[in-house]
Structure formats: structure tokens, C-alpha cells
Enzyme design. Structure first.
Site, PDB file in Angstrom:
ATOM      1  N   GLY A  46       0.818  -1.200   0.000  1.00 50.68           N
ATOM      2  CA  GLY A  46       0.000   0.000   0.000  1.00 50.68           C
ATOM      3  C   GLY A  46       0.850   1.247   0.000  1.00 50.68           C
ATOM      4  O   GLY A  46       2.010   1.218   0.443  1.00 50.68           O
ATOM      5  N   GLN A  51       2.847   9.943   1.458  1.00 54.36           N
ATOM      6  CA  GLN A  51       4.193   9.358   1.561  1.00 54.36           C
ATOM      7  C   GLN A  51       5.103   9.798   0.422  1.00 54.36           C
ATOM      8  O   GLN A  51       6.326   9.665   0.524  1.00 54.36           O
ATOM      9  CB  GLN A  51       4.105   7.830   1.572  1.00 54.36           C
ATOM     10  CG  GLN A  51       3.476   7.278   2.833  1.00 54.36           C
ATOM     11  CD  GLN A  51       3.363   5.770   2.742  1.00 54.36           C
ATOM     12  OE1 GLN A  51       2.395   5.250   2.200  1.00 54.36           O
ATOM     13  NE2 GLN A  51       4.349   5.057   3.252  1.00 54.36           N
ATOM     14  N   CYS A  92       5.717  -0.358   7.061  1.00 57.86           N
ATOM     15  CA  CYS A  92       5.381   0.832   6.287  1.00 57.86           C
ATOM     16  C   CYS A  92       6.581   1.217   5.433  1.00 57.86           C
ATOM     17  O   CYS A  92       7.709   1.181   5.914  1.00 57.86           O
ATOM     18  CB  CYS A  92       5.032   1.973   7.246  1.00 57.86           C
ATOM     19  SG  CYS A  92       4.628   3.520   6.424  1.00 57.86           S
ATOM     20  N   LEU A  93       6.323   1.580   4.178  1.00 51.20           N
ATOM     21  CA  LEU A  93       7.430   1.962   3.287  1.00 51.20           C
ATOM     22  C   LEU A  93       8.147   3.215   3.778  1.00 51.20           C
ATOM     23  O   LEU A  93       9.282   3.458   3.403  1.00 51.20           O
ATOM     24  CB  LEU A  93       6.918   2.172   1.861  1.00 51.20           C
ATOM     25  CG  LEU A  93       6.414   0.907   1.146  1.00 51.20           C
ATOM     26  CD1 LEU A  93       5.881   1.244  -0.239  1.00 51.20           C
ATOM     27  CD2 LEU A  93       7.516  -0.144   1.056  1.00 51.20           C
ATOM     28  N   HIS A 134      -4.549   1.608   7.649  1.00 50.37           N
ATOM     29  CA  HIS A 134      -3.163   2.093   7.724  1.00 50.37           C
ATOM     30  C   HIS A 134      -2.939   3.243   6.732  1.00 50.37           C
ATOM     31  O   HIS A 134      -2.404   4.297   7.103  1.00 50.37           O
ATOM     32  CB  HIS A 134      -2.213   0.925   7.436  1.00 50.37           C
ATOM     33  CG  HIS A 134      -0.764   1.292   7.361  1.00 50.37           C
ATOM     34  ND1 HIS A 134       0.179   0.769   8.220  1.00 50.37           N
ATOM     35  CD2 HIS A 134      -0.077   2.124   6.521  1.00 50.37           C
ATOM     36  CE1 HIS A 134       1.370   1.269   7.917  1.00 50.37           C
ATOM     37  NE2 HIS A 134       1.245   2.090   6.883  1.00 50.37           N
ATOM     38  N   GLU A 135      -3.360   3.036   5.473  1.00 52.49           N
ATOM     39  CA  GLU A 135      -3.129   4.067   4.444  1.00 52.49           C
ATOM     40  C   GLU A 135      -3.981   5.301   4.703  1.00 52.49           C
ATOM     41  O   GLU A 135      -3.531   6.429   4.485  1.00 52.49           O
ATOM     42  CB  GLU A 135      -3.408   3.508   3.041  1.00 52.49           C
ATOM     43  CG  GLU A 135      -2.576   2.304   2.635  1.00 52.49           C
ATOM     44  CD  GLU A 135      -1.079   2.471   2.829  1.00 52.49           C
ATOM     45  OE1 GLU A 135      -0.576   3.607   2.791  1.00 52.49           O
ATOM     46  OE2 GLU A 135      -0.411   1.450   3.058  1.00 52.49           O
ATOM     47  N   HIS A 138      -2.362   7.675   7.019  1.00 59.27           N
ATOM     48  CA  HIS A 138      -1.347   8.548   6.399  1.00 59.27           C
ATOM     49  C   HIS A 138      -1.974   9.869   5.946  1.00 59.27           C
ATOM     50  O   HIS A 138      -1.370  10.923   6.063  1.00 59.27           O
ATOM     51  CB  HIS A 138      -0.713   7.865   5.186  1.00 59.27           C
ATOM     52  CG  HIS A 138       0.401   6.911   5.527  1.00 59.27           C
ATOM     53  ND1 HIS A 138       1.549   7.309   6.178  1.00 59.27           N
ATOM     54  CD2 HIS A 138       0.551   5.584   5.285  1.00 59.27           C
ATOM     55  CE1 HIS A 138       2.357   6.250   6.320  1.00 59.27           C
ATOM     56  NE2 HIS A 138       1.767   5.194   5.807  1.00 59.27           N
TER      57      HIS A 138
HETATM   58 NI    NI Z   1       2.523   3.255   5.701  1.00 56.84          NI
END
Ligand code: NI
Length: 177
Positions: A46, A51, A92-93, A134-135, A138
Site C-alpha cells: 500500500g 508518503q 510501512c514503506l 493504515h493508508e 497517512h
Molecule cells: Ni505506511
């Protein structure tokens, strides 16, 4: 298409609040394509526009094993959340190499727009439900490590800052050669 730079925690830009998307044009499609390429390359399941330093309400998710089921959510809203909650090991990226358990709603119903601006609704369970929550966090400027204890969070912050210093040092060395 091109790869986008993913902001790393604790970059303060990760805490900006995303604004709703109002224009559904070629620029938006290009952003979605670039985000998808960036997510698959990372690789991740995701990615939120926040991000990649675009503070608009746009998230993409692909939880399939074959990496062939891209889901795009624009201006997403959770319209129902199950009272049952489950803990899932998240990563998480923007916080590479860090994984920890976060408790979230087991099931959610999301209302969103697609890339053409058409509304749709999706019932998500399991990993997809985790990713959606989660996304969407963000977009509200929230990174998953903020659910952890301050002790853990501070350790993660220190680790990330140390890695960043090392990356900069390595970059300097390689350009000097
Ligand atoms: Ni993340």
C-alpha cells in the site's frame, strides 16, 4: 512512469493533513501510475499520496500475491467499522525494516471515488482492512509507529535518523570517488 521518492519517518511532511481531490484529470492518472510503480518497486502492499509528499486524499493498495489487483481509493471514508478488533503485524514503506503489532477494526466498509471520480463502496476484511486503515491514517498525518509506546517510537526514530545519516555519508563518499 517514474519512481517517486518516499518520505522516511520522522520526516515532518508525513504529518501533513491531505486535502480532498477535486480534479479528475490526466495529472491525477499520472500520479496514480507513478505511485503504483513506486509501490510495486519498493515492494509494498500500500502507498498513500502523503508518503510521496502529495497531500491529497489518495491511497493505492494491492494485497494480491500476483501483484495484479491494484485498488485505488480517492477521498476515502470509512462508513462502517466492526466492533471486533484484531492485531496485525504492520510495516510501512516510510519506516523500512520496522514491524510491530497494531490493533485495528477487523472489518471496515469504505466509500471512495475511483480515478474517474465515480463513487464505489468496498467491504474489506483481513489484510485489506488493515491496509485501508493504515493508508487512510497517512492521509490524516498519522504513521503506524504512533500507535506504539513512546519508548518504542523513540527507539525507531533514533534508528531511522541514524540510518539517514549513514546514507548521506555513503552518498558523499560515492560522489567523491
Ligand atoms: Ni505506511
Amino acid at each position: 512512469m517514474s519512481l517517486l521518492n518516499i518520505l522516511r519517518y520522522p520526516d515532518p511532511r508525513l504529518h501533513k493533513i491531505a486535502k480532498p481531490v477535486t480534479t479528475f484529470d490526466a495529472r491525477l492518472k499520472r500520479l496514480v501510475d507513478d505511485m503504483a510503480e513506486t509501490m510495486y518497486d519498493a515492494p509494498g502492499v500500500g502507498l498513500a499520496a502523503s508518503q510521496v509528499d502529495v497531500h491529497q486524499q489518495l491511497i493505492i493498495i494491492d494485497t494480491s500475491d500476483t501483484r495484479s489487483d491494484l485498488r485505488i481509493f480517492i477521498n476515502p471514508q470509512i462508513v462502517w467499522a466492526s466492533p471486533e478488533r484484531s492485531v496485525y503485524e504492520e510495516g510501512c514503506l516510510s519506516v523500512p525494516g520496522v514491524y510491530d503489532g497494531v490493533e485495528r477494526h477487523t472489518e471496515v466498509k469504505v466509500k471512495a471515488l475511483d480515478v474517474e471520480g465515480k463513487p464505489f463502496e468496498l467491504a474489506a476484511i483481513g489484510l485489506l482492512a488493515v491496509c485501508v486503515q493504515h493508508e487512510m491514517d497517512h492521509l490524516k498525518g498519522k504513521v503506524f509507529v504512533e500507535y506504539l509506546s513512546s519508548l518504542k517510537r523513540n527507539r525507531i526514530k533514533a534508528k531511522m535518523l541514524k540510518e539517514e545519516r549513514e546514507m548521506h555519508r555513503d552518498n558523499r563518499h560515492s560522489t567523491a570517488r
